[in-house]
Enzyme design. Structure first.
Site, PDB file in Angstrom:
ATOM      1  N   ARG A  26       0.916  -1.282  -0.022  1.00 33.80           N
ATOM      2  CA  ARG A  26      -0.105   0.211  -0.011  1.00 33.80           C
ATOM      3  C   ARG A  26       0.735   1.151   0.050  1.00 33.80           C
ATOM      4  O   ARG A  26       0.431   2.283  -0.808  1.00 33.80           O
ATOM      5  CB  ARG A  26      -1.130  -0.056   1.145  1.00 33.80           C
ATOM      6  CG  ARG A  26      -2.107  -0.857   1.169  1.00 33.80           C
ATOM      7  CD  ARG A  26      -2.907  -0.929   2.486  1.00 33.80           C
ATOM      8  NE  ARG A  26      -2.407  -1.188   3.411  1.00 33.80           N
ATOM      9  CZ  ARG A  26      -2.507  -1.377   4.926  1.00 33.80           C
ATOM     10  NH1 ARG A  26      -3.991  -0.670   5.042  1.00 33.80           N
ATOM     11  NH2 ARG A  26      -2.053  -1.692   5.697  1.00 33.80           N
ATOM     12  N   ASN A  44      -6.715  -2.422   1.649  1.00 28.03           N
ATOM     13  CA  ASN A  44      -6.577  -3.930   1.938  1.00 28.03           C
ATOM     14  C   ASN A  44      -8.028  -4.545   2.198  1.00 28.03           C
ATOM     15  O   ASN A  44      -9.046  -3.520   2.752  1.00 28.03           O
ATOM     16  CB  ASN A  44      -5.748  -4.246   3.124  1.00 28.03           C
ATOM     17  CG  ASN A  44      -4.349  -4.334   3.125  1.00 28.03           C
ATOM     18  OD1 ASN A  44      -3.891  -4.185   2.143  1.00 28.03           O
ATOM     19  ND2 ASN A  44      -3.711  -4.367   4.106  1.00 28.03           N
TER      20      ASN A  44
END
Length: 784
Positions: A26, A44
């Site tokens: 990320r 996520n």
């Protein structure tokens, strides 16, 4: 990719699956989006990572290309699905953000294996100016525990065993900074807020020490045995240069002969003890940090008892900060072996380890970061041939690899496969992804059976699978089979042991569902005729096979007892071949027992009392080792075969070195390799004083290779098949594996062996799953 005729502004929603949680994916996406001045978000979820990105057409295109080409070290993308695509007028929003994880939907996230300490963290570990100097739990998004601490997905701190440690302001600032390499590193910690290390005595009472690591190092230097908690469980650690300490470890652990693994800080240090080329070095340094079987250097400065009777040391590099600290500057190598009594599961909880290992260890180095899933060290074999070049083959697939998936040739219905009795693993699948558990162990041990039950439940839960079928071995007395029969929730399919071996090597090589020649050699598997198989030639595929050849049956006097007292097998051959004249043979095996015992064995063999039949090539290796005097009994599995291989050396296959191969047919047209004719030749060599053990072993190995090639040649003539797959524990023998591969290739065969799974029983569950899945596709009523 994006078409040139689309509007200048573009918005995409992208679903990414693979190893993309807990590996800095990320923040990588965040940095990439900001580099191209894009807006949107990344998050996520229970299936992977979702990205919403928008901005100028060219910038989005560049972003998408870099997304797959410039990944973080530990990340891996398996699929990128553009779920929506529409024109936009940029900028739709001025910022790109990282959103909170979503927990909706079916669990489909790949759980990341545990990662070795990265170079950046290692440098900080030994930097006196760094706030984590010598902190034994240093980690970042590129390294540290993953699988062993995950309670649930998505992979966020509350879903790990680190949830009870509240981050200090300094760690929290790093955790929240998308530009920091510790952004959302779930095990993040430091000496002010994280787990702590302590040294205890065998009663679990703290041993006063200003520095637990230094106190532990002092004890190792004094020859003591330490039980040390690592990532996936405890290790027993001792100084390998101290023969008395090694002998004490073996005695207390009841591991009297089996080789012990070594650990060094780096490959340069390891090169003092083992021989390695560039390929072996790269394998040793690879991300999973496996134990690699490497040839010993001579003379060797370590205690001879570290791995007596073998050509190799099992070598690995330090992969946790604790290991690095123990080794730093004081030890060039340490014995680091699984902390358990022989054949029990590895210990992973503090209180249980202290209770169960107090008779082995002199002290315990423990910490308060809980391990949720025990995971042992992986073991790899390096081998090479003229046909394949250098390759690796797993002996045990565990830490660093599990629970990552092994691809299936196609999507299959969800299956739960229970594996074998020995070296057990569990396997489940989602579509075309098969997830093997780490090594469980030998189910004959009560504690391993408990771990087996726990592993089944955990494996199914972790991967969100609802199986339609349970697959187990054909043997009715295997505890895995008994488990299957004890439950009523799922239909059961029993699969012959060697069929599962063959399916496993076919599947991991992506072979399609068409007839293939399978060569499967191991120690034991119940055959469909009720005998013990282990020297098998098949033709078939996933759903069904035909046994078209095998090594001819021979006797196991005393049944299972003969697998330990291997001289019984050799004596059985000699009495079958020579009858009463066997007593006159000048062979070591005829001198290991009193004549009275030999007479009893002669009667058993002659009357076939407690003498089951087997075709096992593994047992044939035992017979040759006993007949030639290499050893009369074994103390660990495959010990005789390993020592026999060491005697054979590294010479290549030569036809003129082979003993005669006698092939015949049985009443059903199966090709039989005459084992008694082969053993008669070995016996004649063994009574000649001019023949060395090295020559006999080499000639035996070469003859096994020739036998395989001759049978495969006849099968090709009969069935028109040129694909050959090799499986079973015998193919962990580097001579047999490499020379068979080369000789078959020279004869025009396409040869396939294991790459991701062990040819031993650790790969059986994957093969069972394939047989079950394809059987279910062919006959859906199986699941009703």
């Amino acid at each position: 990719m994006i078409g040139a005729d689309e509007p200048d502004g573009l918005a995409l929603e992208v679903r990414v699956q693979g190893i993309v949680q807990g590996v800095g994916f990320r923040p990588f996406v965040y940095t990439l989006a900001n580099r191209y001045e894009l807006s949107g978000w990344v998050a996520n979820d229970t299936t992977g990572v979702t990205i919403s990105v928008q901005g100028p057409h060219a910038s989005v295109e560049a972003f998408m290309e870099d997304l797959t080409c410039k990944l973080p070290t530990a990340a891996r993308i398996d699929s990128v699905d553009v779920r929506s695509r529409q024109a936009c007028i940029p900028p739709a929003s001025p910022h790109f953000t990282i959103r909170q994880s979503s927990v909706t939907g079916q669990k489909n996230t790949l759980i990341t294996p545990d990662l070795h300490v990265c170079p950046d963290c290692e440098a900080e570990l030994f930097d006196p100016n760094n706030r984590r100097y010598r902190y034994p739990f240093i980690n970042c998004t590129n390294c540290g525990p993953r699988y062993s601490i995950i309670l649930d997905t998505p992979y966020d701190r509350p879903n790990t065993t680190m949830s009870r440690f509240q981050m200090c302001p300094a760690c929290l600032a790093e955790y929240r900074n998308p530009l920091d390499r510790r952004y959302h590193a779930q095990p993040i910690a430091c000496g002010d807020c994280g787990p702590t290390l302590r040294l205890t005595d065998t009663a679990g009472q703290p041993i006063p020490a200003e520095d637990a690591i230094e106190a532990a190092r002092d004890r190792l230097a004094d020859g003591q045995i330490l039980a040390v908690k690592g990532i996936g469980g405890f290790h027993l650690i001792v100084d390998p240069r101290n023969p008395a300490a090694v002998a004490t470890l073996r005695s207390r652990k009841r591991r009297y002969k089996k080789p012990l693994a070594l650990m060094c800080r780096d490959s340069e240090t390891a090169s003092k003890f083992v021989s390695m080329g560039a390929f072996e070095k790269a394998t040793l340094e690879s991300a999973p940090r496996p134990i690699v079987l490497l040839d010993k250097l001579a003379p060797n400065p370590l205690a001879p008892d570290v791995s007596a009777g073998t050509m190799q040391h099992g070598m690995m590099l330090a992969y946790t900060p604790i290991h690095h600290l123990l080794l730093d500057g004081r030890f060039d190598a340490l014995i680091v072996t699984s902390a358990n009594l022989s054949d029990d599961p590895i210990e992973f909880r503090n209180d249980e380890a202290i209770e169960n290992l107090s008779a082995i260890a002199d002290a315990f180095l423990v910490h308060d970061r809980d391990i949720h899933a025990r995971v042992d060290d992986s073991v790899l074999l390096c081998w090479t041939s003229d046909h394949t070049g250098p390759k690796t083959m797993p002996v045990r697939r565990a830490r660093g690899y599990a629970p990552d998936f092994v691809p299936l040739p196609q999507s299959l219905p969800p299956i739960l496969a229970l594996g074998a009795e020995l070296k057990n693993t569990i396997c489940v699948n989602r579509g075309n992804q098969a997830f093997l558990s780490p090594h469980v162990g030998d189910l004959k041990r009560g504690k391993v059976l408990t771990a087996f039950h726990q592993t089944i439940a955990e494996t199914v839960r972790q991967h969100g699978v609802t199986p339609e079928l349970m697959v187990c071995d054909l043997h009715p007395q295997f505890l895995s089979t008994e488990y299957a029969n004890s439950q009523s929730d799922l239909p059961i399919l029993q699969v012959q042991h060697h069929h599962a071996h063959m399916a496993a090597v076919m599947g991991e090589n992506g072979l399609c569902d068409r007839p293939t020649i399978g060569v499967v050699f191991d120690g034991f598997g119940l055959g469909e005729d009720g005998n013990n198989w282990g020297g098998e030639f098949f033709v078939g595929s996933y759903a069904s096979v035909q046994r078209v050849g095998h090594f001819s049956n021979f006797k196991l006097p005393g049944g299972d007892r003969a697998t330990r007292e291997i001289d019984r097998i050799a004596i059985g051959f000699l009495f079958d071949l020579y009858g009463e004249n066997a007593f006159n043979l000048d062979l070591p095996v005829m001198r290991t027992r009193p004549e009275e015992e030999l007479r009893i064995l002669q009667t058993m063999i002659g009357r076939s009392v407690r003498t089951p039949l087997t075709s096992s090539v593994g047992r044939l290796f035992d017979a040759v080792a006993a007949l030639t005097g290499v050893r009369s009994e074994i103390q660990y599995e495959a010990q005789a075969a390993i020592e026999l291989e060491a005697l054979a050396g590294r010479g290549g296959f030569r036809r003129d070195a082979c003993l005669p191969v006698v092939l015949r047919s049985d009443s059903q047209g199966r090709i039989l390799v005459d084992t008694h004719a082969l053993m008669a030749e070995i016996a004649q060599l063994a009574v000649l004083p001019v023949k060395s053990l090295q020559e006999i072993s080499h000639r035996f190995h070469a003859t096994v290779v020739l036998s395989i090639c001759e049978v495969c040649g006849r099968l090709r003539d009969r069935f028109g098949i040129s694909n050959v797959v090799l499986s079973g524990g015998v193919f962990l023998n580097r001579f047999i594996l490499s020379q068979t591969t080369d000789e078959l290739a020279r004869r025009g065969f396409d040869v396939f062996s294991h790459r991701q799974l062990s040819p031993g029983d650790g790969g059986i569950s994957y093969g069972q799953l394939l047989v079950g899945g394809y059987s279910l596709l062919d006959n859906p009523h199986i699941a009703t």
